[in-house]
Structures are given as structure tokens and as C-alpha cells.
Scaffold this motif. Structure first.
Motif, PDB file in Angstrom:
ATOM      1  N   GLN A 117       0.873  -1.191   0.000  1.00  0.00           N
ATOM      2  CA  GLN A 117       0.000   0.000   0.000  1.00  0.00           C
ATOM      3  C   GLN A 117       0.906   1.236   0.000  1.00  0.00           C
ATOM      4  O   GLN A 117       1.184   1.816   1.046  1.00  0.00           O
ATOM      5  N   ILE A 118       1.403   1.623  -1.184  1.00  0.00           N
ATOM      6  CA  ILE A 118       2.367   2.732  -1.270  1.00  0.00           C
ATOM      7  C   ILE A 118       1.762   3.873  -2.087  1.00  0.00           C
ATOM      8  O   ILE A 118       1.220   3.650  -3.178  1.00  0.00           O
ATOM      9  N   TYR A 119       1.850   5.065  -1.561  1.00  0.00           N
ATOM     10  CA  TYR A 119       1.402   6.244  -2.312  1.00  0.00           C
ATOM     11  C   TYR A 119       2.620   7.134  -2.578  1.00  0.00           C
ATOM     12  O   TYR A 119       3.333   7.485  -1.629  1.00  0.00           O
ATOM     13  N   HIS A 120       2.850   7.477  -3.838  1.00  0.00           N
ATOM     14  CA  HIS A 120       3.984   8.354  -4.157  1.00  0.00           C
ATOM     15  C   HIS A 120       3.499   9.803  -4.246  1.00  0.00           C
ATOM     16  O   HIS A 120       2.887  10.221  -5.233  1.00  0.00           O
ATOM     17  N   LEU A 121       3.809  10.567  -3.215  1.00  0.00           N
ATOM     18  CA  LEU A 121       3.349  11.975  -3.171  1.00  0.00           C
ATOM     19  C   LEU A 121       4.021  12.802  -4.262  1.00  0.00           C
ATOM     20  O   LEU A 121       3.447  13.778  -4.764  1.00  0.00           O
ATOM     21  N   HIS A 122       5.261  12.423  -4.622  1.00  0.00           N
ATOM     22  CA  HIS A 122       6.019  13.238  -5.587  1.00  0.00           C
ATOM     23  C   HIS A 122       6.339  12.494  -6.866  1.00  0.00           C
ATOM     24  O   HIS A 122       7.278  12.860  -7.568  1.00  0.00           O
ATOM     25  N   ALA A 162       8.180  11.560 -14.638  1.00  0.00           N
ATOM     26  CA  ALA A 162       6.826  11.730 -14.074  1.00  0.00           C
ATOM     27  C   ALA A 162       6.933  11.989 -12.565  1.00  0.00           C
ATOM     28  O   ALA A 162       6.375  11.253 -11.743  1.00  0.00           O
ATOM     29  N   VAL A 163       7.701  13.030 -12.221  1.00  0.00           N
ATOM     30  CA  VAL A 163       7.833  13.433 -10.815  1.00  0.00           C
ATOM     31  C   VAL A 163       7.128  14.777 -10.645  1.00  0.00           C
ATOM     32  O   VAL A 163       6.854  15.474 -11.628  1.00  0.00           O
ATOM     33  N   VAL A 164       6.868  15.156  -9.395  1.00  0.00           N
ATOM     34  CA  VAL A 164       6.229  16.447  -9.119  1.00  0.00           C
ATOM     35  C   VAL A 164       7.342  17.474  -8.908  1.00  0.00           C
ATOM     36  O   VAL A 164       8.121  17.350  -7.948  1.00  0.00           O
ATOM     37  N   TRP A 165       7.418  18.460  -9.739  1.00  0.00           N
ATOM     38  CA  TRP A 165       8.447  19.489  -9.589  1.00  0.00           C
ATOM     39  C   TRP A 165       7.977  20.576  -8.612  1.00  0.00           C
ATOM     40  O   TRP A 165       6.784  20.688  -8.308  1.00  0.00           O
ATOM     41  N   PHE A 166       8.913  21.385  -8.138  1.00  0.00           N
ATOM     42  CA  PHE A 166       8.536  22.505  -7.271  1.00  0.00           C
ATOM     43  C   PHE A 166       7.615  23.432  -8.069  1.00  0.00           C
ATOM     44  O   PHE A 166       7.838  23.678  -9.255  1.00  0.00           O
ATOM     45  N   GLY A 167       6.540  23.852  -7.408  1.00  0.00           N
ATOM     46  CA  GLY A 167       5.570  24.716  -8.087  1.00  0.00           C
ATOM     47  C   GLY A 167       4.501  23.927  -8.797  1.00  0.00           C
ATOM     48  O   GLY A 167       3.548  24.485  -9.317  1.00  0.00           O
ATOM     49  N   GLU A 168       4.621  22.593  -8.832  1.00  0.00           N
ATOM     50  CA  GLU A 168       3.594  21.749  -9.456  1.00  0.00           C
ATOM     51  C   GLU A 168       2.709  21.128  -8.372  1.00  0.00           C
ATOM     52  O   GLU A 168       3.159  20.886  -7.246  1.00  0.00           O
ATOM     53  N   LEU A 169       1.498  20.855  -8.729  1.00  0.00           N
ATOM     54  CA  LEU A 169       0.552  20.274  -7.776  1.00  0.00           C
ATOM     55  C   LEU A 169       0.864  18.796  -7.561  1.00  0.00           C
ATOM     56  O   LEU A 169       1.282  18.108  -8.498  1.00  0.00           O
ATOM     57  N   LEU A 170       0.688  18.335  -6.326  1.00  0.00           N
ATOM     58  CA  LEU A 170       0.803  16.890  -6.073  1.00  0.00           C
ATOM     59  C   LEU A 170      -0.433  16.194  -6.661  1.00  0.00           C
ATOM     60  O   LEU A 170      -1.473  16.848  -6.804  1.00  0.00           O
ATOM     61  N   PRO A 171      -0.317  14.895  -6.988  1.00  0.00           N
ATOM     62  CA  PRO A 171      -1.508  14.192  -7.510  1.00  0.00           C
ATOM     63  C   PRO A 171      -2.652  14.311  -6.496  1.00  0.00           C
ATOM     64  O   PRO A 171      -2.497  13.912  -5.336  1.00  0.00           O
ATOM     65  N   ALA A 172      -3.772  14.863  -6.912  1.00  0.00           N
ATOM     66  CA  ALA A 172      -4.852  15.233  -5.985  1.00  0.00           C
ATOM     67  C   ALA A 172      -5.341  14.032  -5.170  1.00  0.00           C
ATOM     68  O   ALA A 172      -5.518  14.123  -3.947  1.00  0.00           O
ATOM     69  N   ALA A 173      -5.521  12.887  -5.842  1.00  0.00           N
ATOM     70  CA  ALA A 173      -6.062  11.719  -5.128  1.00  0.00           C
ATOM     71  C   ALA A 173      -5.084  11.218  -4.073  1.00  0.00           C
ATOM     72  O   ALA A 173      -5.474  10.821  -2.968  1.00  0.00           O
ATOM     73  N   VAL A 174      -3.790  11.301  -4.379  1.00  0.00           N
ATOM     74  CA  VAL A 174      -2.774  10.829  -3.423  1.00  0.00           C
ATOM     75  C   VAL A 174      -2.733  11.753  -2.219  1.00  0.00           C
ATOM     76  O   VAL A 174      -2.709  11.331  -1.065  1.00  0.00           O
TER      77      VAL A 174
END
Ligand code: BV8
Ligand code: ZN
Length: 249
Positions: A117-122, A162-174
Motif C-alpha cells: 500500500q504505497i502512495y507516491h506523493l512526488h 513523471a515526478v512532481v516538480w517545485f511549483g507543481e501540484l501533487l496528484p490530488a487523489a494521493v
């Protein structure tokens, strides 16, 4: 380790917890040889600002530099193996009635250690997509040594990890799942994060405000230790297996 009594206290809390939330940061992968986010800039990268490289502005300014930085980090991750800290968290998940793991890390070491059960925030450094149309792009072997990012097959735009950069939104569902778990769990375990990057860094205080016990595992005291009910000082690869052993005794 100087904190036997804290380990025993933490083990007792883990044993009686009905639901556990867990937030990990780069520190849990440090003992696997994956440089932490700030150290990732040692050597060649020492004179670059990490927040510039991991951003749209940095990518627009010098796509080749950013691409090569990620190809180098991807190789570091692929050469790495999960360490006893990753394995202990996978065992804790098997043991606990409810366990959700939220990682800020873009590596796949939790997966390779057996966590489920792993969620990748970034996001993930092993997946790629077009920066314009977001179409997934399977990395080709030759592209790993290319000086510039590949062009999207669909629209010709530059491909990025496919990473979250600074200034980008995190995946909303995660992020919603993380906030839900932090607000409802009995115990929130934080491992290997400097707690400076938001909104991930808000999760432990959200958990505490919602009534959970917070445990922080880190060799250094920092903002997360201040938020914690229990601070276990030491490397995750040592403390987490000690915790599991104390739970079994
Ligand atoms: C966003 C992927 C909305 C890319 C990463 C509110 C307040 C202030 C700033 C902001 C805010 N809201 C938004 C911001 C801006 C920014 C931010 O937080 N900036 C910080 C620097 C102040 N946040 C964002 O931009 C986020 N987006 O909020 O969107 C928005 C939209 C538009 C406009 C405005 C807002 C996106 C953040 C995600 C960025 N992407 N990673 C990549 O990896 O290339 S962040 C990256 O840095 C990592 O993923 C990680 O999350 C972070 C580094 O933190 P750590 O994991 O903690 O690693 P670090 O190296 O810092 O520390 C290592 C720790 O391990 C240390 O404590 C060390 O002691 C410990 N350690 C060492 N060895 C061990 C160990 N621990 C255990 N065992 C060991 N052996
Ligand atoms: Zn495209």
C-alpha cells in the motif's frame, strides 16, 4: 543505540495501534546509496540549486542539464537495493491491521522491499511523460545517454520524468488519501525526512492535531522531531528493525 527505552515505548504504541500512517523521505533510501535530495547535488551537481533543477523554469532554461541529472539519479536508483529500513516497513505493513505508506521519494525501493500500500506523493523517477500533452513515454535505452530529453511521439514536446516538480501540484487523489489517513490514524510514523517540503511536511502535524501519536525516526533532530511525541534518533536501517524486534519480544 542510546534510546532503548524510547524504542520499547514506540514498539508498545505500534502494537496497540489499530491504524498506522507512515511518511518517508529521502533519508530512508540514504543507506541504500541513493543520495538524499540535497546531497543528490554532490559532485557534478554541487553548484546547482535543487529547486531550480526540479522545476519547469529549470527545465525550460536547460532541458539537457535537467535530463542528464534525472538519468544520473535513475541509474543510482536502479543500482540500489532496499535496505533493512525499507524491509522493516514492509514487515510492519504485514503485521498492522491497517497501514498506509506515503513516500516523498521517487525511487521504487519500497516496492522492491515488498511494501504494497504505497502512495507516491512526488511521483516516480522511473516513469516518463510529455511535458506538453502528458502522454506516457516509455524510456528507450538510447535515450538514457542522450544529451537532451527525447521528443514526445504524440506532439513533439519535450519528455520529462513523471515526478512532481517545485511549483507543481501533487496528484490530488494521493494528497487527499494522505490527508485522510493522517486525520484518522492512531499512529503516524515519520522516517527520514527533513520536513521542509510542503504540502507533504504538513502531514505529521495534521495527524497530531487529529489525535494520533507521532513518532519520528531520523539521525538528526529537526522540524519533524519537534512535531513528534517520540523522537527515535538514528538511521532508519537500524532503528526500524530494532522497532520490529521489540514488537516481537
Ligand atoms: C505545491 C520530486 C501547490 C522531484 C520533490 C508552503 C510553504 C512553503 C513553501 C511552499 C508551500 N507550498 C508550496 C511551497 C513551495 C514548495 C516547497 O515546499 N518549497 C520548500 C523548499 C519551502 N512546494 C511545492 O512546490 C510543491 N507543490 O505545493 O503545489 C502550488 C502550485 C503552484 C504554485 C504554488 C504552490 C511540490 C513539492 C514537491 C517537489 N518535488 N521531489 C525530484 O525528486 O527530483 S521534493 C524533494 O525534496 C523530495 O521528493 C523530498 O520531498 C524533498 C526533500 O525532502 P526529504 O525527502 O526530507 O530529503 P532531504 O534531503 O531534505 O532530507 C533527508 C532527511 O533524511 C534529513 O532529515 C536527514 O537527517 C535524514 N536522513 C539522512 N540519513 C538518514 C536519514 N533518515 C533516516 N535514516 C538515514 N540513514
Ligand atoms: Zn506530447
Amino acid at each position: 543505540m542510546g534510546n532503548e527505552s524510547e524504542i520499547k515505548q514506540a514498539a508498545a504504541l505500534l502494537k496497540q495501534a489499530r491504524s498506522i500512517g507512515c511518511l518517508t523521505g529521502a533519508g530512508i533510501s540514504a543507506e541504500s546509496g541513493v543520495a538524499t535530495f540535497r546531497d543528490a547535488l554532490t559532485g557534478l551537481w554541487a553548484h546547482f540549486d535543487p529547486q531550480r533543477l526540479a522545476s519547469q523554469e529549470g527545465f525550460a532554461q536547460d532541458p539537457g542539464l535537467v535530463w542528464r541529472w534525472y538519468m544520473e539519479r535513475l541509474q543510482m536508483v536502479e543500482r540500489a537495493q532496499p535496505n533493512p529500513g525499507h524491509v522493516a516497513l514492509a514487515q510492519l505493513e504485514q503485521w498492522a491491521p491497517a497501514f498506509s505508506l506515503f513516500t516523498q521519494n521517487v525511487d521504487d525501493l519500497h516496492e522492491r522491499a515488498g511494501s504494497r500500500q504505497i502512495y507516491h506523493l512526488h511521483g516516480s523517477i522511473a516513469r516518463f511523460r510529455c511535458n506538453i500533452c502528458a502522454v506516457e513515454h516509455p524510456l528507450q535505452p538510447a535515450e538514457r545517454d542522450a544529451p537532451q530529453p527525447p521528443a514526445c511521439r504524440h506532439c513533439g514536446g519535450p519528455v520529462r520524468p513523471a515526478v512532481v516538480w517545485f511549483g507543481e501540484l501533487l496528484p490530488a487523489a494521493v494528497l487527499a488519501a494522505a490527508r485522510h489517513v493522517a486525520s484518522h490514524c492512531d499512529l503516524f510514523l515519520v522516517v527520514g525526512t527533513s520536513g521542509v517540503v510542503y504540502p507533504a511536511a504538513e502531514l505529521p502535524s495534521l495527524a497530531r492535531r487529529s489525535g494520533a501519536m507521532v513518532i519520528d525516526v531520523n539521525p538528526e533532530p529537526g522540524p519533524m522531531a519537534d512535531e513528534a511525541d517520540l523522537f527515535l534518533q538514528g538511521p532508519g536501517g537500524q532503528i526500524l528493525p530494532d522497532l520490529l524486534a521489540a514488537m516481537r519480544s
